[in-house]
Design a protein around this motif. Sequence first.
Motif, mmCIF file in Angstrom:
data_model
loop_
_atom_site.group_PDB
_atom_site.id
_atom_site.type_symbol
_atom_site.label_atom_id
_atom_site.label_comp_id
_atom_site.label_asym_id
_atom_site.label_seq_id
_atom_site.Cartn_x
_atom_site.Cartn_y
_atom_site.Cartn_z
ATOM 1 N N SER A 1 34.335 10.834 62.636
ATOM 2 C CA SER A 1 35.699 10.386 62.858
ATOM 3 C C SER A 1 36.500 10.714 61.613
ATOM 4 N N SER A 2 37.727 11.183 61.819
ATOM 5 C CA SER A 2 38.550 11.520 60.663
ATOM 6 C C SER A 2 39.325 10.293 60.183
ATOM 7 N N GLY A 3 39.356 9.251 60.973
ATOM 8 C CA GLY A 3 40.089 8.062 60.528
ATOM 9 C C GLY A 3 39.816 6.898 61.444
ATOM 10 N N TRP A 4 40.446 5.792 61.219
ATOM 11 C CA TRP A 4 40.267 4.639 62.087
ATOM 12 C C TRP A 4 41.571 3.860 62.130
ATOM 13 N N SER A 5 41.796 3.155 63.247
ATOM 14 C CA SER A 5 43.008 2.340 63.351
ATOM 15 C C SER A 5 42.583 0.884 63.507
ATOM 16 N N LEU A 6 43.325 0.002 62.892
ATOM 17 C CA LEU A 6 42.923 -1.403 62.870
ATOM 18 C C LEU A 6 42.802 -2.012 64.269
ATOM 19 N N PRO A 7 43.785 -1.830 65.172
ATOM 20 C CA PRO A 7 43.640 -2.496 66.488
ATOM 21 C C PRO A 7 42.383 -2.054 67.230
ATOM 22 N N GLU A 8 42.104 -0.758 67.200
ATOM 23 C CA GLU A 8 40.907 -0.265 67.895
ATOM 24 C C GLU A 8 39.632 -0.803 67.223
ATOM 25 N N ALA A 9 39.605 -0.778 65.898
ATOM 26 C CA ALA A 9 38.416 -1.279 65.187
ATOM 27 C C ALA A 9 38.185 -2.744 65.529
ATOM 28 N N VAL A 10 39.275 -3.532 65.572
ATOM 29 C CA VAL A 10 39.141 -4.960 65.863
ATOM 30 C C VAL A 10 38.620 -5.172 67.283
ATOM 31 N N LEU A 11 39.190 -4.453 68.264
ATOM 32 C CA LEU A 11 38.746 -4.633 69.655
ATOM 33 C C LEU A 11 37.322 -4.141 69.840
ATOM 34 N N ASN A 12 36.990 -2.987 69.231
ATOM 35 C CA ASN A 12 35.605 -2.524 69.307
ATOM 36 C C ASN A 12 34.663 -3.535 68.653
ATOM 37 N N GLY A 13 35.109 -4.081 67.548
ATOM 38 C CA GLY A 13 34.283 -5.044 66.832
ATOM 39 C C GLY A 13 34.015 -6.278 67.667
ATOM 40 N N ILE A 14 35.035 -6.751 68.384
ATOM 41 C CA ILE A 14 34.830 -7.913 69.263
ATOM 42 C C ILE A 14 33.886 -7.527 70.404
ATOM 43 N N ALA A 15 34.045 -6.297 70.924
ATOM 44 C CA ALA A 15 33.153 -5.830 71.994
ATOM 45 C C ALA A 15 31.709 -5.746 71.501
ATOM 46 N N GLN A 16 31.516 -5.426 70.218
ATOM 47 C CA GLN A 16 30.160 -5.293 69.657
ATOM 48 C C GLN A 16 29.412 -6.615 69.646
ATOM 49 N N VAL A 17 30.109 -7.733 69.811
ATOM 50 C CA VAL A 17 29.415 -9.017 69.927
ATOM 51 C C VAL A 17 28.386 -8.934 71.058
ATOM 52 N N ALA A 18 28.730 -8.166 72.126
ATOM 53 C CA ALA A 18 27.780 -7.914 73.208
ATOM 54 C C ALA A 18 27.274 -6.472 73.137
ATOM 55 N N PHE A 19 27.261 -5.891 71.927
ATOM 56 C CA PHE A 19 26.817 -4.520 71.690
ATOM 57 C C PHE A 19 27.553 -3.493 72.555
ATOM 58 N N GLN A 20 28.838 -3.749 72.845
ATOM 59 C CA GLN A 20 29.645 -2.750 73.542
ATOM 60 C C GLN A 20 30.563 -2.079 72.525
ATOM 61 N N GLN A 21 31.102 -0.907 72.932
ATOM 62 C CA GLN A 21 31.991 -0.219 72.013
ATOM 63 C C GLN A 21 33.091 0.363 72.855
ATOM 64 N N ASN A 22 34.106 -0.492 73.084
ATOM 65 C CA ASN A 22 35.012 -0.163 74.165
ATOM 66 C C ASN A 22 36.147 -1.177 74.086
ATOM 67 N N GLU A 23 37.372 -0.686 74.089
ATOM 68 C CA GLU A 23 38.471 -1.626 73.853
ATOM 69 C C GLU A 23 38.636 -2.644 74.988
ATOM 70 N N LEU A 24 38.406 -2.190 76.232
ATOM 71 C CA LEU A 24 38.543 -3.116 77.362
ATOM 72 C C LEU A 24 37.515 -4.257 77.233
ATOM 73 N N SER A 25 36.274 -3.899 76.898
ATOM 74 C CA SER A 25 35.264 -4.932 76.676
ATOM 75 C C SER A 25 35.714 -5.893 75.589
ATOM 76 N N GLY A 26 36.310 -5.332 74.538
ATOM 77 C CA GLY A 26 36.799 -6.163 73.445
ATOM 78 C C GLY A 26 37.845 -7.151 73.928
ATOM 79 N N VAL A 27 38.785 -6.676 74.761
ATOM 80 C CA VAL A 27 39.838 -7.551 75.282
ATOM 81 C C VAL A 27 39.210 -8.670 76.109
ATOM 82 N N ILE A 28 38.244 -8.310 76.970
ATOM 83 C CA ILE A 28 37.629 -9.328 77.841
ATOM 84 C C ILE A 28 36.894 -10.382 77.016
ATOM 85 N N ILE A 29 36.122 -9.939 76.011
ATOM 86 C CA ILE A 29 35.377 -10.908 75.198
ATOM 87 C C ILE A 29 36.342 -11.756 74.374
#
Lengths: 286, 286, 286
Positions: free
Chosen positions: C147-175
């Motif tokens: 990856s050449s960079g990262w954006s905070l909103p995506e990192a935050v949503l992916n990070g929340i999704a990773q609570v259930a080992f997902q890597q996906n913004e929609l999963s992040g929103v649901i969790i």
Amino acid sequence: MVKFQWISSTLNSFAQIGFQQNRFIGLLFMLAIVAGAPILLLSSLITVQIANLTASLLQVDKTLLNSGIYGYNAALLGIALAIWLPLSPITIMVLIIGAVMTVIIMALWLKLFCFKPYSSPFIVSSWLVIAALSAIDYPFNAFSVTSSGWSLPEAVLNGIAQVAFQQNELSGVIILIALVISRWQCTGWILWAAVSSSLFADILVTDAALIQQGFFCFNAILAILVLLSNPSFKKRWWLLFLSPFACVLLSQAFLGMNIIAFTAPFVLLVYSLLIIDFLKEKQPSG
Amino acid sequence: MVKFQWISSTLNSFAQIGFQQNRFIGLLFMLAIVAGAPILLLSSLITVQIANLTASLLQVDKTLLNSGIYGYNAALLGIALAIWLPLSPITIMVLIIGAVMTVIIMALWLKLFCFKPYSSPFIVSSWLVIAALSAIDYPFNAFSVTSSGWSLPEAVLNGIAQVAFQQNELSGVIILIALVISRWQCTGWILWAAVSSSLFADILVTDAALIQQGFFCFNAILAILVLLSNPSFKKRWWLLFLSPFACVLLSQAFLGMNIIAFTAPFVLLVYSLLIIDFLKEKQPSG
Amino acid sequence: MVKFQWISSTLNSFAQIGFQQNRFIGLLFMLAIVAGAPILLLSSLITVQIANLTASLLQVDKTLLNSGIYGYNAALLGIALAIWLPLSPITIMVLIIGAVMTVIIMALWLKLFCFKPYSSPFIVSSWLVIAALSAIDYPFNAFSVTSSGWSLPEAVLNGIAQVAFQQNELSGVIILIALVISRWQCTGWILWAAVSSSLFADILVTDAALIQQGFFCFNAILAILVLLSNPSFKKRWWLLFLSPFACVLLSQAFLGMNIIAFTAPFVLLVYSLLIIDFLKEKQPSG
């Protein structure tokens, strides 16, 4: 008055390899080892003497000492390490250290825990010794085994011989006689363990040579012997029926991870069953 | 009222390296370290301050804190890791983490166990740190040691200096003075430990450079100091007499397995003796 | 009378991934997993059924079973191993063995210890399985991330999704919705954990792809959730404030040692704090 009787404790130490306590059975086990490889009787006699002497110096309970409880792990270690290690001064030193270790582990275990160690002291000591020797690149004996097939009677007899780490039909016959004399009610289950584990290994594994050597068999026999001497497990016939399959799976798992299993599969199986029983005990909130 | 006195606790932390509790002895140990390598006094002063600060934040018993009990493991770690690791930000971070670890292990130990930890917190922390750094291929300092021979006086003085991980005759003289002042009745045994371990190592091992450095010596001295402070072991002169030989064998075993032993041989020896005594206690069924 | 209700226990098992006990929250977690990768819902449903069945056979407390306590470790294992292992008969066998292991560890833990296991049974089982598979050179799935960079909103949503080992913004929103519904008072802290861990990782680490995936984020969220549910930690705002930084450092340490961390950084952090609190309790001699 109970005195330390070294002939009695030596004989019982060999009988305890099959979890029996009877001097004549011990003699039969020694006979089975001589029939397999006389040098292994020598190495195991040395480790047993060192172990019983160490236990005696630790002033352990004389009755336990005479019953062979402090010696059988050293006997197993004396046989197993003499099979895997070349004859050298280091090997002899390692046998002595290993024998002392089995006694210290056994004595600590009996003081601290309320469940039996079976052959854990032997397994732990042997693994530590082998790990240490691997770290210094000490050479191990290599065994090249190839076989185009296997026959059930030979596999079963070799498997029974493997209880004392022998691989020899005569040793198998002698140990079978010893077990039948000592536990004639269990003969059926012992044969079931030997036969079913060999047949199941044939389905699961492609290596005929290992099956022929009885590699998958002896843990199943030891498991049956221990389960039958536990009143709670003895009543559950389906557990006895299934135990050989579990032993074969565990033996295969150790093989896959390239670890010398010794008697670890049977010990793991028995401890798993004991843990499950412990967990199933009525819980305060249940 | 007992207050946290940082100068007192610092000095005692250094004295506790030789299991003494006396601020002047602590000063002599610091002097011995400066005589060997001033940078090592700096690194160990830092780790001791971090350790005592951590212990203070954990609100441990002030008397123990002032006696140096929470600092000596960090002092040993500060010296040992500064010898083995190159100067870098990661090394400094590792020293800080390591110092905190020694305090947490020590505090848990004192809460949970009824026997002394000696330098176990230092050994465990250092091994964990070294294992972690090995896993990331962090470079370690290399030492090329060659020697065509060794002389007993130098080996003995270096060996005494190695109690604080120094390798320097002046450090050895200072630490010897410190130990003689603190435990003058033990002088004979300390010299016996130093001399007999060096001579026995010469019979057993071919590496003159290691003997000259005092590598086989310091564990024997530490063992004697600890055994002499235990009323039960002190009475058994043959134990004191034989302990240096056991330390040399254990040091050689670690060397053979390519593990940095630190003070582990002496700790293992003392625990083995404690376990054996524990096992020999009158058993209920005996 | 409490009966074993398998739908209820299944839903709660998924809710317990976020340490909640609410069937609707469990449904949202399952939804988040489907949104990420439907196959992972299948694998985790299988392991949860095996786990709850095993627990039921062990006759554990029905209330605990229904609350999902015996299932969430298997759910995590079912997701994590299905991500790392290729689909094969061995993987399926390993999932089954792993699920049974989590239950046995959990049941033993609840019998023996008085502190919560969090996701330790999952971590221990997964590491054992991975160690065993590594020993037999079993292939693991490879992930090439650049990856050449990262954006905070995506990192935050992916990070929340990773609570259930997902890597996906929609999963992040649901969790995130699930956590807000369940613990609306904690929303601020959850967001602080997600944002601060991402920003701190950016300062510390150069790998933008890992930050973007939320790799440094989920342990911080789990730590905040657990700390907020402990009355003693909840009062110390500075602990909550600093915990994300500690999680990032621990995650980076595991990364440096090339060990798959799973949720170990958060568990280690919480246990460290519990040990420190245990040590700070008034001592008898203090």
